[in-house]
Design a protein around this motif. Structure first.
Motif, PDB file in Angstrom:
ATOM      1  N   GLU A  71     108.444  14.626 -34.892  1.00 22.33           N
ATOM      2  CA  GLU A  71     107.913  15.826 -34.528  1.00 22.33           C
ATOM      3  C   GLU A  71     106.611  15.700 -35.320  1.00 22.33           C
ATOM      4  O   GLU A  71     106.649  15.015 -36.159  1.00 22.33           O
ATOM      5  CB  GLU A  71     108.206  17.239 -36.090  1.00 22.33           C
ATOM      6  N   ASP A  72     105.295  15.598 -35.369  1.00 20.07           N
ATOM      7  CA  ASP A  72     103.403  15.666 -35.794  1.00 20.07           C
ATOM      8  C   ASP A  72     103.979  13.872 -35.743  1.00 20.07           C
ATOM      9  O   ASP A  72     103.211  13.965 -37.089  1.00 20.07           O
ATOM     10  CB  ASP A  72     103.423  16.373 -36.873  1.00 20.07           C
ATOM     11  N   GLY A  73     104.663  12.764 -35.328  1.00 17.01           N
ATOM     12  CA  GLY A  73     104.175  11.591 -35.033  1.00 17.01           C
ATOM     13  C   GLY A  73     104.880  10.922 -36.505  1.00 17.01           C
ATOM     14  O   GLY A  73     105.423  10.708 -36.628  1.00 17.01           O
ATOM     15  N   ARG A  74     106.258  12.007 -36.877  1.00 13.71           N
ATOM     16  CA  ARG A  74     107.239  11.468 -37.771  1.00 13.71           C
ATOM     17  C   ARG A  74     108.743  11.569 -37.454  1.00 13.71           C
ATOM     18  O   ARG A  74     109.626  12.372 -36.556  1.00 13.71           O
ATOM     19  CB  ARG A  74     107.395  12.066 -39.168  1.00 13.71           C
ATOM     20  N   LEU A  75     109.065  10.443 -37.497  1.00 12.12           N
ATOM     21  CA  LEU A  75     110.998  10.450 -35.960  1.00 12.12           C
ATOM     22  C   LEU A  75     111.641  11.887 -37.278  1.00 12.12           C
ATOM     23  O   LEU A  75     111.808  11.758 -37.795  1.00 12.12           O
ATOM     24  CB  LEU A  75     111.492   9.113 -36.590  1.00 12.12           C
ATOM     25  N   SER A  76     112.285  12.698 -36.249  1.00  9.19           N
ATOM     26  CA  SER A  76     113.001  13.687 -36.200  1.00  9.19           C
ATOM     27  C   SER A  76     114.594  13.748 -36.093  1.00  9.19           C
ATOM     28  O   SER A  76     115.462  14.821 -36.985  1.00  9.19           O
ATOM     29  CB  SER A  76     112.569  14.785 -36.180  1.00  9.19           C
ATOM     30  N   ARG A  77     114.959  12.877 -35.212  1.00 14.92           N
ATOM     31  CA  ARG A  77     115.724  13.528 -34.752  1.00 14.92           C
ATOM     32  C   ARG A  77     116.924  13.095 -33.422  1.00 14.92           C
ATOM     33  O   ARG A  77     115.734  11.841 -32.632  1.00 14.92           O
ATOM     34  CB  ARG A  77     116.069  14.923 -33.746  1.00 14.92           C
ATOM     35  N   LEU A  78     118.539  12.294 -33.556  1.00 14.85           N
ATOM     36  CA  LEU A  78     118.557  11.167 -32.383  1.00 14.85           C
ATOM     37  C   LEU A  78     119.302  11.761 -32.367  1.00 14.85           C
ATOM     38  O   LEU A  78     120.781  12.344 -32.639  1.00 14.85           O
ATOM     39  CB  LEU A  78     118.829   9.850 -33.389  1.00 14.85           C
ATOM     40  N   GLU A  79     119.662  11.976 -30.477  1.00 15.31           N
ATOM     41  CA  GLU A  79     121.257  12.821 -29.858  1.00 15.31           C
ATOM     42  C   GLU A  79     121.163  11.909 -29.107  1.00 15.31           C
ATOM     43  O   GLU A  79     120.301  11.881 -27.904  1.00 15.31           O
ATOM     44  CB  GLU A  79     120.380  13.724 -29.875  1.00 15.31           C
TER      45      GLU A  79
END
Length: 105
Positions: A71-79
């Motif tokens: 999100e906005d260039g930052r890692l947010s979720r791994l699924e």
């Protein structure tokens, strides 16, 4: 906030090989939340209202796939998305990506 588990760290290493622009974030990631079934982790990061984009993905054969969101260039979720029952966890995906026998093999 929790540090990354071995299965999450290994999966990120596969999804973000050396030279990938988002790889530098891995040492700074912390797990903010996990789902109860073990298929998703949320990282500390940007404003939750940001629009998620798929940063990387890998196929787990007939069993499913792994998606890494930013999100906005930052890692947010791994699924892990499962096509099978029982559902795959991130630990299953990490074993598959290491070439070890297990649910996704």
């Amino acid at each position: 906030m929790n540090q990354l588990s071995a299965d999450v760290r290994h999966t990120l290493d596969v999804l973000l090989p050396d030279g990938h622009p988002l790889r530098a974030q891995i040492p700074h990631l912390r797990i903010r939340a996990r789902c109860a079934c073990g298929c998703t982790v949320h990282f500390t990061g940007p404003d939750p209202a940001a629009r998620p984009e798929i940063a990387a993905e890998t196929d787990l054969g007939e069993d499913g796939e792994v998606l890494l969101f930013a999100e906005d260039g930052r890692l947010s979720r791994l699924e892990v998305c499962s096509w099978t029952d029982p559902k795959l966890t991130l630990a299953d995906a990490a074993r598959f990506l290491r070439g070890e026998p297990g649910e996704a093999a």
